[in-house]
Design a protein around this motif. Structure first.
Motif, PDB file in Angstrom:
ATOM      1  N   ARG A   9      44.955  43.180  37.383  1.00  0.00           N
ATOM      2  CA  ARG A   9      43.891  42.828  38.315  1.00  0.00           C
ATOM      3  C   ARG A   9      43.921  41.317  38.546  1.00  0.00           C
ATOM      4  NH1 ARG A   9      39.898  46.827  38.622  1.00  0.00           N
ATOM      5  NH2 ARG A   9      38.252  45.291  38.970  1.00  0.00           N
ATOM      6  N   HIS A  10      44.110  40.928  39.812  1.00  0.00           N
ATOM      7  CA  HIS A  10      44.198  39.510  40.150  1.00  0.00           C
ATOM      8  C   HIS A  10      43.241  39.185  41.295  1.00  0.00           C
ATOM      9  CE1 HIS A  10      47.870  38.849  37.722  1.00  0.00           C
ATOM     10  NE2 HIS A  10      48.180  40.081  38.087  1.00  0.00           N
ATOM     11  N   ARG A  11      42.765  37.961  41.282  1.00  0.00           N
ATOM     12  CA  ARG A  11      41.924  37.456  42.370  1.00  0.00           C
ATOM     13  C   ARG A  11      42.638  36.311  43.073  1.00  0.00           C
ATOM     14  NH1 ARG A  11      36.770  38.941  42.864  1.00  0.00           N
ATOM     15  NH2 ARG A  11      35.896  40.307  41.242  1.00  0.00           N
ATOM     16  N   CYS A  12      42.359  36.191  44.346  1.00  0.00           N
ATOM     17  CA  CYS A  12      42.941  35.107  45.131  1.00  0.00           C
ATOM     18  C   CYS A  12      42.344  33.773  44.676  1.00  0.00           C
ATOM     19  CB  CYS A  12      42.659  35.342  46.617  1.00  0.00           C
ATOM     20  SG  CYS A  12      43.241  34.014  47.695  1.00  0.00           S
ATOM     21  N   GLU A  14      42.208  31.170  46.295  1.00  0.00           N
ATOM     22  CA  GLU A  14      41.610  30.433  47.412  1.00  0.00           C
ATOM     23  C   GLU A  14      40.271  31.023  47.856  1.00  0.00           C
ATOM     24  OE1 GLU A  14      43.072  28.911  51.830  1.00  0.00           O
ATOM     25  OE2 GLU A  14      44.527  29.239  50.210  1.00  0.00           O
ATOM     26  N   CYS A  15      40.232  32.341  48.103  1.00  0.00           N
ATOM     27  CA  CYS A  15      38.991  32.958  48.584  1.00  0.00           C
ATOM     28  C   CYS A  15      38.268  33.760  47.514  1.00  0.00           C
ATOM     29  CB  CYS A  15      39.282  33.856  49.787  1.00  0.00           C
ATOM     30  SG  CYS A  15      40.258  35.332  49.376  1.00  0.00           S
ATOM     31  N   GLN A  16      38.898  33.912  46.350  1.00  0.00           N
ATOM     32  CA  GLN A  16      38.310  34.604  45.199  1.00  0.00           C
ATOM     33  C   GLN A  16      38.125  36.107  45.406  1.00  0.00           C
ATOM     34  OE1 GLN A  16      37.877  33.122  42.171  1.00  0.00           O
ATOM     35  NE2 GLN A  16      38.942  31.452  43.241  1.00  0.00           N
ATOM     36  N   ARG A  17      38.731  36.675  46.425  1.00  0.00           N
ATOM     37  CA  ARG A  17      38.660  38.116  46.598  1.00  0.00           C
ATOM     38  C   ARG A  17      39.570  38.814  45.595  1.00  0.00           C
ATOM     39  NH1 ARG A  17      39.647  39.620  52.746  1.00  0.00           N
ATOM     40  NH2 ARG A  17      41.188  37.966  52.488  1.00  0.00           N
ATOM     41  N   GLY A  18      39.216  40.035  45.215  1.00  0.00           N
ATOM     42  CA  GLY A  18      40.027  40.792  44.297  1.00  0.00           C
ATOM     43  C   GLY A  18      39.320  42.071  43.869  1.00  0.00           C
ATOM     44  N   PRO A  19      39.973  42.930  43.117  1.00  0.00           N
ATOM     45  CA  PRO A  19      41.391  42.806  42.753  1.00  0.00           C
ATOM     46  C   PRO A  19      42.291  43.005  43.967  1.00  0.00           C
ATOM     47  CG  PRO A  19      40.536  44.936  42.061  1.00  0.00           C
ATOM     48  CD  PRO A  19      39.350  44.150  42.559  1.00  0.00           C
ATOM     49  N   LEU A  20      43.425  42.324  43.965  1.00  0.00           N
ATOM     50  CA  LEU A  20      44.314  42.317  45.120  1.00  0.00           C
ATOM     51  C   LEU A  20      45.346  43.446  45.025  1.00  0.00           C
ATOM     52  CD1 LEU A  20      45.048  38.481  45.278  1.00  0.00           C
ATOM     53  CD2 LEU A  20      43.358  39.771  46.614  1.00  0.00           C
ATOM     54  N   VAL A  24      50.693  37.165  47.117  1.00  0.00           N
ATOM     55  CA  VAL A  24      51.815  36.236  47.197  1.00  0.00           C
ATOM     56  C   VAL A  24      51.612  35.181  46.123  1.00  0.00           C
ATOM     57  CG1 VAL A  24      52.990  34.514  48.610  1.00  0.00           C
ATOM     58  CG2 VAL A  24      52.128  36.618  49.665  1.00  0.00           C
ATOM     59  N   LEU A  25      52.655  34.906  45.356  1.00  0.00           N
ATOM     60  CA  LEU A  25      52.570  33.857  44.342  1.00  0.00           C
ATOM     61  C   LEU A  25      52.945  32.529  44.983  1.00  0.00           C
ATOM     62  CD1 LEU A  25      54.089  35.470  41.115  1.00  0.00           C
ATOM     63  CD2 LEU A  25      51.690  34.908  41.592  1.00  0.00           C
ATOM     64  N   ASP A  26      51.994  31.626  45.004  1.00  0.00           N
ATOM     65  CA  ASP A  26      52.204  30.300  45.574  1.00  0.00           C
ATOM     66  C   ASP A  26      52.083  29.289  44.448  1.00  0.00           C
ATOM     67  OD1 ASP A  26      52.408  28.042  47.073  1.00  0.00           O
ATOM     68  OD2 ASP A  26      50.613  28.381  48.273  1.00  0.00           O
ATOM     69  N   SER A  27      53.212  28.718  44.039  1.00  0.00           N
ATOM     70  CA  SER A  27      53.254  27.803  42.892  1.00  0.00           C
ATOM     71  C   SER A  27      52.676  28.457  41.640  1.00  0.00           C
ATOM     72  CB  SER A  27      52.492  26.509  43.209  1.00  0.00           C
ATOM     73  OG  SER A  27      53.066  25.849  44.322  1.00  0.00           O
ATOM     74  N   GLY A  28      52.956  29.765  41.485  1.00  0.00           N
ATOM     75  CA  GLY A  28      52.498  30.502  40.322  1.00  0.00           C
ATOM     76  C   GLY A  28      51.088  31.036  40.420  1.00  0.00           C
ATOM     77  N   ARG A  31      47.683  34.537  45.724  1.00  0.00           N
ATOM     78  CA  ARG A  31      46.903  34.410  46.952  1.00  0.00           C
ATOM     79  C   ARG A  31      46.954  35.728  47.712  1.00  0.00           C
ATOM     80  NH1 ARG A  31      48.008  29.038  46.201  1.00  0.00           N
ATOM     81  NH2 ARG A  31      46.367  27.607  46.920  1.00  0.00           N
ATOM     82  N   CYS A  32      45.854  36.079  48.348  1.00  0.00           N
ATOM     83  CA  CYS A  32      45.808  37.301  49.143  1.00  0.00           C
ATOM     84  C   CYS A  32      46.642  37.120  50.409  1.00  0.00           C
ATOM     85  CB  CYS A  32      44.364  37.665  49.482  1.00  0.00           C
ATOM     86  SG  CYS A  32      43.562  36.509  50.608  1.00  0.00           S
TER      87      CYS A  32
END
Length: 249
Positions: A9-12, A14-20, A24-28, A31-32
């Motif tokens: 379970r992961h959250r973005c 940037e926008c904190q939405r989740g679980p996704l 996309v992994l951006d610098s680890g 992000r949604c």
């Protein structure tokens, strides 16, 4: 560009939405798709090679969707994300030449079937050359099992297709392990795999040695099969002594 279908379970960030469901992994950091500017793309599952190829050709922006397979310990492709208009154009192109592609697939299937029959026969002949004591019907069953296309078994490896001696021996060893020793019973009794293999290694080598010497074997009292004749064990051909010759499961 890669998009991941996560198991956890992961959250973005940037926008904190989740679980996704996809990220996309951006610098680890996860992000949604919306925050990664991919939210307008539609998902095309894997399975139709022509449609996938054409959709990617038509789409100015596309991404490959992957998911980690725990059993195989690797990421596997699940499909692609493409622009909706590109997918519609690709579907029209596929409909236009569907009959021609169906005929080509049928021809390719016949060709692959003929190639598989020839390879299985060659593998069976090589088994009998290395192990003349192996019953012919058993050699046929081993070759058929090991050479199933897409199975990932030793017969479909590069070494197996080249009829490498170690690879052929690995296929025979796997058959002996499962059919002529209590290996499967040990696994069902929750004996660890490595320990179970060590316990049946001697029985396997005895069967291989007898077959390599042209001798047969007979059923034992417990339903498993033992060497039919006794005496000192003859030396196996090169590569047969190891109980770990390639991937033989």
């Amino acid at each position: 560009m890669l998009v991941i279908e996560p198991r956890g379970r992961h959250r973005c960030v940037e926008c904190q939405r989740g679980p996704l469901p996809r990220l996309v992994l951006d610098s680890g950091a996860p992000r949604c798709l919306d925050c990664s500017d991919l939210g307008h793309l539609v998902f095309l599952p894997r399975g139709d090679t022509a449609l996938t190829r054409r959709a990617r050709e038509e789409s100015a922006l596309a991404a490959v969707v992957i998911r980690f397979n725990r059993r195989r310990r690797r990421y596997e492709r699940q499909g692609v994300l493409v622009e909706e208009a590109a997918l519609a154009a690709a579907e029209q192109r596929c409909l236009a030449d569907a009959e021609a592609r169906a005929r080509r697939r049928a021809r390719d299937a016949l060709r692959r079937t003929a190639e598989d029959v020839r390879f299985t026969a060659a593998l069976e002949a090589e088994i009998l050359r290395l192990f003349p004591g192996c019953p012919p019907d058993r050699a046929h069953d081993i070759a058929t099992h090991a050479s199933v296309r897409g199975s990932g078994r030793v017969g479909r490896s590069a070494a197996g297709r080249a009829l490498d001696e170690d690879a052929v021996t690995a296929a025979v060893r796997a058959s002996v392990r499962h059919l002529d020793t209590p290996y499967d019973d040990l696994l069902m009794s929750h004996v660890p795999r490595n320990r179970a293999r060590a316990r049946v290694a001697g029985q396997i080598e005895a069967v291989l040695a007898a077959w390599a010497a042209g001798r047969g074997y007979a059923p034992s009292a417990d339903g498993r099969r033992d060497i039919a004749s006794t005496g000192s064990r003859p030396a196996l051909p090169r590569g047969h002594q190891s109980s770990r010759s390639g991937s033989d499961s």
